[in-house]
Design an enzyme around this catalytic site. Structure first.
Site, PDB file in Angstrom:
ATOM      1  N   ARG A 183       0.818  -1.233   0.000  1.00 39.51           N
ATOM      2  CA  ARG A 183       0.000   0.000   0.000  1.00 39.51           C
ATOM      3  C   ARG A 183       0.846   1.276   0.000  1.00 39.51           C
ATOM      4  O   ARG A 183       0.420   2.330   0.464  1.00 39.51           O
ATOM      5  CB  ARG A 183      -0.968   0.022   1.185  1.00 39.51           C
ATOM      6  N   LYS A 193       3.420  11.990 -11.229  1.00 32.14           N
ATOM      7  CA  LYS A 193       2.576  11.166 -12.098  1.00 32.14           C
ATOM      8  C   LYS A 193       3.315   9.863 -12.356  1.00 32.14           C
ATOM      9  O   LYS A 193       4.453   9.875 -12.839  1.00 32.14           O
ATOM     10  CB  LYS A 193       2.296  11.872 -13.424  1.00 32.14           C
ATOM     11  N   GLU A 251      11.088  19.575 -24.440  1.00 29.97           N
ATOM     12  CA  GLU A 251      10.359  19.893 -23.197  1.00 29.97           C
ATOM     13  C   GLU A 251      10.977  21.136 -22.534  1.00 29.97           C
ATOM     14  O   GLU A 251      10.270  21.962 -21.973  1.00 29.97           O
ATOM     15  CB  GLU A 251      10.369  18.707 -22.228  1.00 29.97           C
ATOM     16  N   LYS A 271       8.221  23.451 -13.031  1.00 28.31           N
ATOM     17  CA  LYS A 271       7.305  22.312 -12.819  1.00 28.31           C
ATOM     18  C   LYS A 271       6.878  22.229 -11.365  1.00 28.31           C
ATOM     19  O   LYS A 271       5.704  22.003 -11.051  1.00 28.31           O
ATOM     20  CB  LYS A 271       7.952  21.007 -13.284  1.00 28.31           C
ATOM     21  N   GLU A 273      -4.215  18.373 -11.261  1.00 33.01           N
ATOM     22  CA  GLU A 273      -4.703  18.861 -12.543  1.00 33.01           C
ATOM     23  C   GLU A 273      -6.167  19.296 -12.454  1.00 33.01           C
ATOM     24  O   GLU A 273      -7.006  18.893 -13.246  1.00 33.01           O
ATOM     25  CB  GLU A 273      -4.545  17.744 -13.587  1.00 33.01           C
ATOM     26  N   ARG A 324      -1.970  23.098 -14.341  1.00 34.62           N
ATOM     27  CA  ARG A 324      -1.117  21.984 -14.772  1.00 34.62           C
ATOM     28  C   ARG A 324      -1.301  21.695 -16.269  1.00 34.62           C
ATOM     29  O   ARG A 324      -0.402  21.171 -16.925  1.00 34.62           O
ATOM     30  CB  ARG A 324      -1.391  20.741 -13.907  1.00 34.62           C
ATOM     31  N   ASN A 326       0.931  21.112 -21.055  1.00 37.72           N
ATOM     32  CA  ASN A 326       0.625  20.374 -22.285  1.00 37.72           C
ATOM     33  C   ASN A 326       0.747  21.234 -23.540  1.00 37.72           C
ATOM     34  O   ASN A 326       0.237  20.857 -24.595  1.00 37.72           O
ATOM     35  CB  ASN A 326      -0.793  19.793 -22.215  1.00 37.72           C
ATOM     36  N   HIS A 383       1.222  19.573 -26.876  1.00 35.37           N
ATOM     37  CA  HIS A 383       0.964  18.139 -26.718  1.00 35.37           C
ATOM     38  C   HIS A 383      -0.274  17.658 -27.481  1.00 35.37           C
ATOM     39  O   HIS A 383      -0.340  16.486 -27.831  1.00 35.37           O
ATOM     40  CB  HIS A 383       0.849  17.772 -25.234  1.00 35.37           C
ATOM     41  N   HIS A 387       0.552  14.678 -29.520  1.00 33.40           N
ATOM     42  CA  HIS A 387      -0.048  13.356 -29.292  1.00 33.40           C
ATOM     43  C   HIS A 387      -0.668  12.816 -30.579  1.00 33.40           C
ATOM     44  O   HIS A 387      -0.607  11.611 -30.848  1.00 33.40           O
ATOM     45  CB  HIS A 387      -1.142  13.441 -28.215  1.00 33.40           C
ATOM     46  N   HIS A 410       8.402  10.791 -28.109  1.00 33.96           N
ATOM     47  CA  HIS A 410       7.421  11.732 -27.561  1.00 33.96           C
ATOM     48  C   HIS A 410       7.907  13.183 -27.700  1.00 33.96           C
ATOM     49  O   HIS A 410       7.181  14.052 -28.187  1.00 33.96           O
ATOM     50  CB  HIS A 410       7.153  11.375 -26.098  1.00 33.96           C
TER      51      HIS A 410
HETATM   52  N1  NAD Z   1       5.388  11.057 -15.253  1.00 35.13           N
HETATM   53  C1  NAD Z   1       5.401  12.128 -16.000  1.00 35.13           C
HETATM   54  O1  NAD Z   1       5.049  13.224 -15.579  1.00 35.13           O
HETATM   55  C2  NAD Z   1       5.874  12.017 -17.418  1.00 35.13           C
HETATM   56  C3  NAD Z   1       6.118  13.176 -18.162  1.00 35.13           C
HETATM   57  C4  NAD Z   1       6.613  13.042 -19.465  1.00 35.13           C
HETATM   58  C5  NAD Z   1       6.855  11.776 -19.979  1.00 35.13           C
HETATM   59  N2  NAD Z   1       6.597  10.668 -19.216  1.00 35.13           N
HETATM   60  C6  NAD Z   1       6.884   9.315 -19.734  1.00 35.13           C
HETATM   61  O2  NAD Z   1       8.281   9.199 -19.893  1.00 35.13           O
HETATM   62  C7  NAD Z   1       8.543   8.192 -20.865  1.00 35.13           C
HETATM   63  C8  NAD Z   1       9.642   8.662 -21.786  1.00 35.13           C
HETATM   64  O3  NAD Z   1      10.783   8.887 -21.010  1.00 35.13           O
HETATM   65  P1  NAD Z   1      12.225   9.124 -21.658  1.00 35.13           P
HETATM   66  O4  NAD Z   1      12.101  10.062 -22.782  1.00 35.13           O
HETATM   67  O5  NAD Z   1      13.136   9.426 -20.543  1.00 35.13           O
HETATM   68  O6  NAD Z   1      12.542   7.735 -22.353  1.00 35.13           O
HETATM   69  P2  NAD Z   1      13.077   6.338 -21.757  1.00 35.13           P
HETATM   70  O7  NAD Z   1      12.815   6.222 -20.329  1.00 35.13           O
HETATM   71  O8  NAD Z   1      12.514   5.281 -22.657  1.00 35.13           O
HETATM   72  O9  NAD Z   1      14.641   6.433 -21.982  1.00 35.13           O
HETATM   73  C9  NAD Z   1      15.124   6.508 -23.298  1.00 35.13           C
HETATM   74  C10 NAD Z   1      16.334   5.613 -23.547  1.00 35.13           C
HETATM   75  O10 NAD Z   1      17.481   6.280 -23.074  1.00 35.13           O
HETATM   76  C11 NAD Z   1      18.302   5.358 -22.343  1.00 35.13           C
HETATM   77  N3  NAD Z   1      19.035   6.155 -21.366  1.00 35.13           N
HETATM   78  C12 NAD Z   1      18.546   6.708 -20.246  1.00 35.13           C
HETATM   79  N4  NAD Z   1      19.471   7.469 -19.667  1.00 35.13           N
HETATM   80  C13 NAD Z   1      20.591   7.383 -20.421  1.00 35.13           C
HETATM   81  C14 NAD Z   1      21.882   7.934 -20.328  1.00 35.13           C
HETATM   82  N5  NAD Z   1      22.197   8.794 -19.375  1.00 35.13           N
HETATM   83  N6  NAD Z   1      22.790   7.591 -21.276  1.00 35.13           N
HETATM   84  C15 NAD Z   1      22.463   6.747 -22.290  1.00 35.13           C
HETATM   85  N7  NAD Z   1      21.245   6.202 -22.444  1.00 35.13           N
HETATM   86  C16 NAD Z   1      20.316   6.523 -21.511  1.00 35.13           C
HETATM   87  C17 NAD Z   1      17.319   4.393 -21.734  1.00 35.13           C
HETATM   88  O11 NAD Z   1      17.944   3.170 -21.405  1.00 35.13           O
HETATM   89  C18 NAD Z   1      16.293   4.262 -22.854  1.00 35.13           C
HETATM   90  O12 NAD Z   1      16.660   3.279 -23.771  1.00 35.13           O
HETATM   91  C19 NAD Z   1       7.213   7.916 -21.562  1.00 35.13           C
HETATM   92  O13 NAD Z   1       6.737   6.680 -21.134  1.00 35.13           O
HETATM   93  C20 NAD Z   1       6.308   9.038 -21.082  1.00 35.13           C
HETATM   94  O14 NAD Z   1       4.959   8.633 -21.003  1.00 35.13           O
HETATM   95  C21 NAD Z   1       6.136  10.777 -17.960  1.00 35.13           C
END
Ligand code: NAD
Length: 391
Positions: free
Chosen positions: A137, A159, A201, A248, A258, A263, A267, A270, A274, A287
């Site tokens: 939990r 999130k 971003e 942020k 939100e 918040r 977007n 986005h 999207h 993304h």
């Molecule tokens: N929670 C939130 O508020 C929020 C906001 C925006 C996006 N997201 C989510 O985040 C995800 C995308 O995240 P991302 O863009 O970080 O992609 P990711 O987590 O898939 O990472 C991208 C790639 O980079 C590699 N990598 C990571 N750090 C590295 C480093 N320092 N050196 C070399 N390689 C490295 C990873 O192994 C991976 O293959 C999506 O699922 C999206 O929905 C969440």
């Protein structure tokens, strides 16, 4: 929120996110090279005072690149660390991997006193945070974001979640970490596309800073205009990341769930983004690449509606940072419009809701109810400008 203003100082900033409910607070530390220093494990100890065991969730190649110094520090600080590696990529954000993380936690013998540590990009942060939110939990968790996108965006704000079938982030929880540790030095190994996706971003934050903080003075955009190339961005990285986290954190503090519309400003770009992602079947764009194009389109749209003047300044920054302005996938305007209508964040009745920048730069607003035919005409116009467009 307390803060060393990174725009004015080269000292690594420390921020605190203070949420009104339950007076919940957590620090975000930003220090180049900190993952190899005892300070990092001291912070983890402060955040998880009762923990004997830690489950680190990461990717194998990433852990091989950057994990060992942190592991050594954590072990020296007395944590029994189990490292659980999951595959890279978005498909890992699914139920079977969530269950695998819980099983790993069981095998590692985690109790209610212990914690999780997410070491990776947004995929790792979202998956691990959600796993932590429900294990016994709710166990505390620490975010160590290693992509630019995760450092400036996904690791802050609470999130967490996974995808269910084709619907992204449809299962999840608002669950705040106890601590965020950001080491900009790890970004040196980030592949070029991931770097660009994160920069999108950052640029987006630059366009909404004043609207988010409620202060007329903006810091991020002037910093970005000084970044002529990746080298310059790297040199300013701690300041840029700090400023994004500050924006942020300010939004999350005011509108954690939100509900007020604030918040929603995050977007910007986005709704277009999207639609491009969905129409590209989530394989054509990262993304952040789709957000870069979507944010540019939002600027052009606002410019054409006479609410946003400095389009040339935006174009210059997009060029400097190497951000895309046109899609390279095979798109039809009608399909993009349909995807926009179906976007889960499009709450407008009888039209398309868009977050748009407005004058002066740094301001933005949630513009409701754009007529379908207006948006369709805009999409037709923009797709016609794309280099590989076929009539
Ligand atoms: N929670 C939130 O508020 C929020 C906001 C925006 C996006 N997201 C989510 O985040 C995800 C995308 O995240 P991302 O863009 O970080 O992609 P990711 O987590 O898939 O990472 C991208 C790639 O980079 C590699 N990598 C990571 N750090 C590295 C480093 N320092 N050196 C070399 N390689 C490295 C990873 O192994 C991976 O293959 C999506 O699922 C999206 O929905 C969440």
């Amino acid at each position: 929120m307390s803060l060393n203003n990174p725009a004015r100082s080269t000292v690594a900033p420390t921020l605190t996110v203070t949420l009104p409910r339950q007076a919940y607070q957590y620090p975000i530390y930003i220090q180049p090279g900190v993952l190899g220093r005892p300070l990092a494990s001291q912070w983890v100890r402060q955040a998880l005072p009762t923990a004997a065991r830690l489950l680190v969730v990461t990717h194998e190649p990433l852990w091989a690149l950057h994990g060992q110094p942190l592991l050594a520090q954590l072990q020296q600080a007395g944590f029994a660390v189990t490292v659980f590696a999951v595959p890279q990529g978005e498909p890992t954000k699914q139920l079977s991997w969530l269950q695998a993380v819980w099983q790993a936690a069981q095998q590692a013998g985690l109790t209610r006193q212990d914690g999780f540590l997410a070491f990776g990009g947004g995929v790792i942060g979202d998956l691990t945070g959600f796993a932590a939110s429900a294990y016994y939990r709710g166990l505390p968790f620490v975010q160590v974001p290693t992509t630019l996108l995760a450092q400036v965006d996904s690791s802050v704000g609470g999130k967490t979640g996974i995808n269910c079938g084709p619907v992204k982030n449809s299962i999840g929880a608002f669950y705040q970490p106890k601590l965020v540790i950001i080491d900009p030095q790890v970004l040196a190994t980030l592949p070029h596309r991931e770097w660009t996706a994160g920069l999108a971003e950052v640029a987006k934050y630059g366009l909404i800073e004043a609207a988010c903080t409620g202060q007329a003075e903006i810091h991020l955009w002037p910093l970005l205009t000084q970044c002529a190339d990746r080298e310059a961005v790297v040199a300013q990285c701690a300041a840029l990341v700090g400023q994004c986290c500050r924006i942020k954190a300010s939004v999350v503090q005011q509108d954690e769930f939100e509900q007020t519309g604030l918040r929603a400003l995050l977007n910007l770009g986005h709704t277009f983004g999207h639609a491009l992602e969905a129409d590209g079947e989530y394989t054509t764009y990262l993304h952040g690449e789709a957000v870069a194009i979507g944010t540019w389109w939002a600027c052009v749209f606002a410019h054409q509606h006479d609410t946003f003047t400095p389009l040339q300044a935006v174009q210059a920054v997009w060029q400097q940072l190497g951000l895309p302005t046109a899609p390279w996938g095979n798109h039809q305007p009608e399909r993009l419009l349909k995807a926009m209508q179906q976007d889960k964040k499009n709450k407008a009745q009888g039209g398309i809701m868009l977050v748009l920048p407005q004058d002066p730069l740094g301001h933005a607003w949630v513009a409701p109810g754009h007529r379908d035919k207006t948006v369709l005409a805009f999409l037709q116009q923009q797709l016609a400008l794309a280099p590989n467009h076929i009539e």
